[in-house]
Design a protein around this motif. Structure first.
Motif, PDB file in Angstrom:
ATOM      1  N   GLU A 244      -1.570  -4.922  -7.757  1.00 52.81           N
ATOM      2  CA  GLU A 244      -0.926  -3.774  -8.385  1.00 52.81           C
ATOM      3  C   GLU A 244      -0.208  -2.922  -7.345  1.00 52.81           C
ATOM      4  OE1 GLU A 244      -4.090  -1.726 -10.392  1.00 52.81           O
ATOM      5  OE2 GLU A 244      -4.435  -3.388 -11.792  1.00 52.81           O
ATOM      6  N   HIS A 245      -0.835  -2.684  -6.237  1.00 57.76           N
ATOM      7  CA  HIS A 245      -0.252  -1.877  -5.157  1.00 57.76           C
ATOM      8  C   HIS A 245       1.007  -2.548  -4.597  1.00 57.76           C
ATOM      9  CE1 HIS A 245      -0.126   0.865  -1.746  1.00 57.76           C
ATOM     10  NE2 HIS A 245      -0.037  -0.191  -0.946  1.00 57.76           N
ATOM     11  N   ARG A 246       0.926  -3.845  -4.398  1.00 55.82           N
ATOM     12  CA  ARG A 246       2.073  -4.596  -3.871  1.00 55.82           C
ATOM     13  C   ARG A 246       3.243  -4.531  -4.845  1.00 55.82           C
ATOM     14  NH1 ARG A 246       2.705 -10.904  -3.142  1.00 55.82           N
ATOM     15  NH2 ARG A 246       4.383 -10.908  -1.630  1.00 55.82           N
ATOM     16  N   ALA A 247       2.969  -4.685  -6.133  1.00 62.04           N
ATOM     17  CA  ALA A 247       4.032  -4.603  -7.135  1.00 62.04           C
ATOM     18  C   ALA A 247       4.662  -3.211  -7.142  1.00 62.04           C
ATOM     19  CB  ALA A 247       3.472  -4.957  -8.522  1.00 62.04           C
ATOM     20  N   ALA A 248       3.847  -2.173  -7.014  1.00 61.98           N
ATOM     21  CA  ALA A 248       4.362  -0.803  -6.987  1.00 61.98           C
ATOM     22  C   ALA A 248       5.239  -0.584  -5.746  1.00 61.98           C
ATOM     23  CB  ALA A 248       3.213   0.197  -7.001  1.00 61.98           C
TER      24      ALA A 248
ATOM     25  N   ALA B 113       6.954  -2.859  -4.183  1.00 66.61           N
ATOM     26  CA  ALA B 113       8.193  -3.621  -4.394  1.00 66.61           C
ATOM     27  C   ALA B 113       9.143  -2.841  -5.313  1.00 66.61           C
ATOM     28  CB  ALA B 113       7.880  -4.995  -4.993  1.00 66.61           C
ATOM     29  N   ARG B 114       8.584  -2.204  -6.342  1.00 64.05           N
ATOM     30  CA  ARG B 114       9.432  -1.409  -7.249  1.00 64.05           C
ATOM     31  C   ARG B 114      10.055  -0.227  -6.510  1.00 64.05           C
ATOM     32  NH1 ARG B 114       5.195  -2.589 -10.722  1.00 64.05           N
ATOM     33  NH2 ARG B 114       4.230  -0.561 -10.407  1.00 64.05           N
ATOM     34  N   GLU B 115       9.281   0.389  -5.615  1.00 63.59           N
ATOM     35  CA  GLU B 115       9.786   1.548  -4.847  1.00 63.59           C
ATOM     36  C   GLU B 115      10.921   1.135  -3.913  1.00 63.59           C
ATOM     37  OE1 GLU B 115       6.576   3.393  -2.773  1.00 63.59           O
ATOM     38  OE2 GLU B 115       5.526   3.922  -4.612  1.00 63.59           O
ATOM     39  N   ARG B 116      10.881  -0.080  -3.403  1.00 61.79           N
ATOM     40  CA  ARG B 116      11.896  -0.550  -2.464  1.00 61.79           C
ATOM     41  C   ARG B 116      13.203  -0.908  -3.161  1.00 61.79           C
ATOM     42  NH1 ARG B 116       7.579  -4.195   0.046  1.00 61.79           N
ATOM     43  NH2 ARG B 116       6.512  -2.739   1.385  1.00 61.79           N
ATOM     44  N   GLU B 117      13.141  -1.136  -4.464  1.00 62.01           N
ATOM     45  CA  GLU B 117      14.344  -1.548  -5.206  1.00 62.01           C
ATOM     46  C   GLU B 117      15.325  -0.443  -5.381  1.00 62.01           C
ATOM     47  OE1 GLU B 117      12.771  -3.204  -8.818  1.00 62.01           O
ATOM     48  OE2 GLU B 117      12.220  -5.043  -7.838  1.00 62.01           O
TER      49      GLU B 117
END
Length: 162
Positions: A152-156, A158-162
């Protein structure tokens, strides 16, 4: 002062991290090869590149890569249009490593539970072995939850980097 003999920052990191991995029990050459792969932009290098970067023999690279492949930390891929192999870090290396550790804990817990029954849970040895099995069961439960939170943390992130 001559800069010629100074080690580049990546080299310092490789040697420092390799020393930590060696201290934790990994074979020294395998630790150096792993750290070099980790520090490379592509996450993959050929045997010749590893040999040159680490100033080690091709035989040392081969032995280190064989070990890292056996423990599932790297894989071997053929370079397109070439007969040269590249050694590649797995995409989710740490996640996979801890998942495999979880499988090991499952096996240990099973053996420990059998051992506690064999020794008799009413004996001091049996109780100690049963408590060790309980510890591994607890550790597994926590590991599952922790790995889920990591996803979950990794996905979050990745979303922030987009």
């Amino acid at each position: 002062m001559s800069m010629e003999n100074e080690e580049p920052p990546a080299g310092r990191f490789v040697e420092r991290f390799a020393a930590e991995l060696t201290e934790a029990g990994m074979q020294r050459m395998a630790a150096r090869v792993f750290a070099a792969l980790l520090a490379s932009d592509s996450g993959s290098l050929t045997s010749a590149e590893l040999s040159e970067r680490l100033r080690i023999s091709p035989a040392a690279v081969s032995g280190a890569v064989r070990y890292l492949n056996q423990v599932g930390m790297v894989s071997r891929e053929r370079e397109p249009g070439s007969r040269r192999d590249r050694y590649v870090l797995h995409n989710e290396l740490w996640y996979e490593t801890f998942t495999r550790r979880d499988q090991l804990l499952t096996r240990w817990e099973t053996v420990l539970r059998d051992g506690a029954e064999t020794l008799g849970t009413e004996t001091a040895a049996g109780a100690r072995v049963a408590e060790t099995a309980d510890f591994f069961a607890f550790l597994q439960d926590e590991m599952h939850a922790l790995l889920g939170r990591w996803r979950e943390h990794r996905a979050a992130m990745a979303r922030e980097r987009e």
